[in-house]
Enzyme design. Structure first.
Site, mmCIF file in Angstrom:
data_model
loop_
_atom_site.group_PDB
_atom_site.id
_atom_site.type_symbol
_atom_site.label_atom_id
_atom_site.label_comp_id
_atom_site.label_asym_id
_atom_site.label_seq_id
_atom_site.Cartn_x
_atom_site.Cartn_y
_atom_site.Cartn_z
ATOM 1 N N CYS A 195 23.919 -5.512 0.388
ATOM 2 C CA CYS A 195 22.563 -5.326 0.901
ATOM 3 C C CYS A 195 22.064 -6.558 1.643
ATOM 4 O O CYS A 195 22.591 -7.668 1.497
ATOM 5 C CB CYS A 195 21.609 -4.953 -0.229
ATOM 6 N N CYS B 170 19.324 -8.281 1.222
ATOM 7 C CA CYS B 170 18.757 -9.372 0.424
ATOM 8 C C CYS B 170 19.852 -10.228 -0.201
ATOM 9 O O CYS B 170 19.626 -11.396 -0.502
ATOM 10 C CB CYS B 170 17.759 -8.867 -0.611
#
Length: 136
Positions: free
Chosen positions: A46, A48
């Site tokens: 992902c 993040c």
């Protein structure tokens, strides 16, 4: 499962600075059972993880104190290893990315996804450094 060629550079973000990949449940058990302190980073594809978690973990090593053992497992790839790591992280719910610091096998600090997502890598690094200074 993600293709190996897709996650290779994401793995290398951590292994290139000394993190050991734990690919099996047995490897996770052995790492956490080691004496001293062990950081376990549950890595992820992902955004993040790319923008916040991995850079924060790397920056946290620029500190006088740091864990004896740096380890990582990859969510969506190292299924058994991730599941075993998450067992050690109870009572925290499963999330990725996340980071857990263990001291002599006991969970002493946890950064869940909601502590990582939307926060700058520098803040994550400072959080980890504070934990290292207290527990390492």
């Amino acid at each position: 499962m993600y293709p190996a060629e897709l996650v290779k550079p994401m793995r290398e973000d951590l292994t290139s600075v000394g993190f050991e990949e734990l690919l099996t449940a047995e490897a996770v058990e052995a790492a956490i059972a080691k004496g001293g302190t062990t950081l376990v980073v549950i890595n992820s594809v992902c955004g993040c993880a790319a923008a916040n978690a991995r850079p924060g973990a790397r920056m946290s090593l620029d500190n006088a104190k740091h864990p004896s053992n740096l380890t990582t497992v990859f969510a969506g790839v190292d299924r058994d290893a991730v599941n075993k790591a998450r067992e050690f992280m109870i009572p925290f719910p499963p999330s990725s990315p996340c980071m857990a610091l263990f001291k002599d096998g006991e969970l002493v600090h946890m950064l869940e996804r909601h502590h990582i997502e939307g926060r700058p890598a520098e803040l994550i690094a400072e959080n980890l450094k504070d934990a290292y200074n207290e527990h390492c």
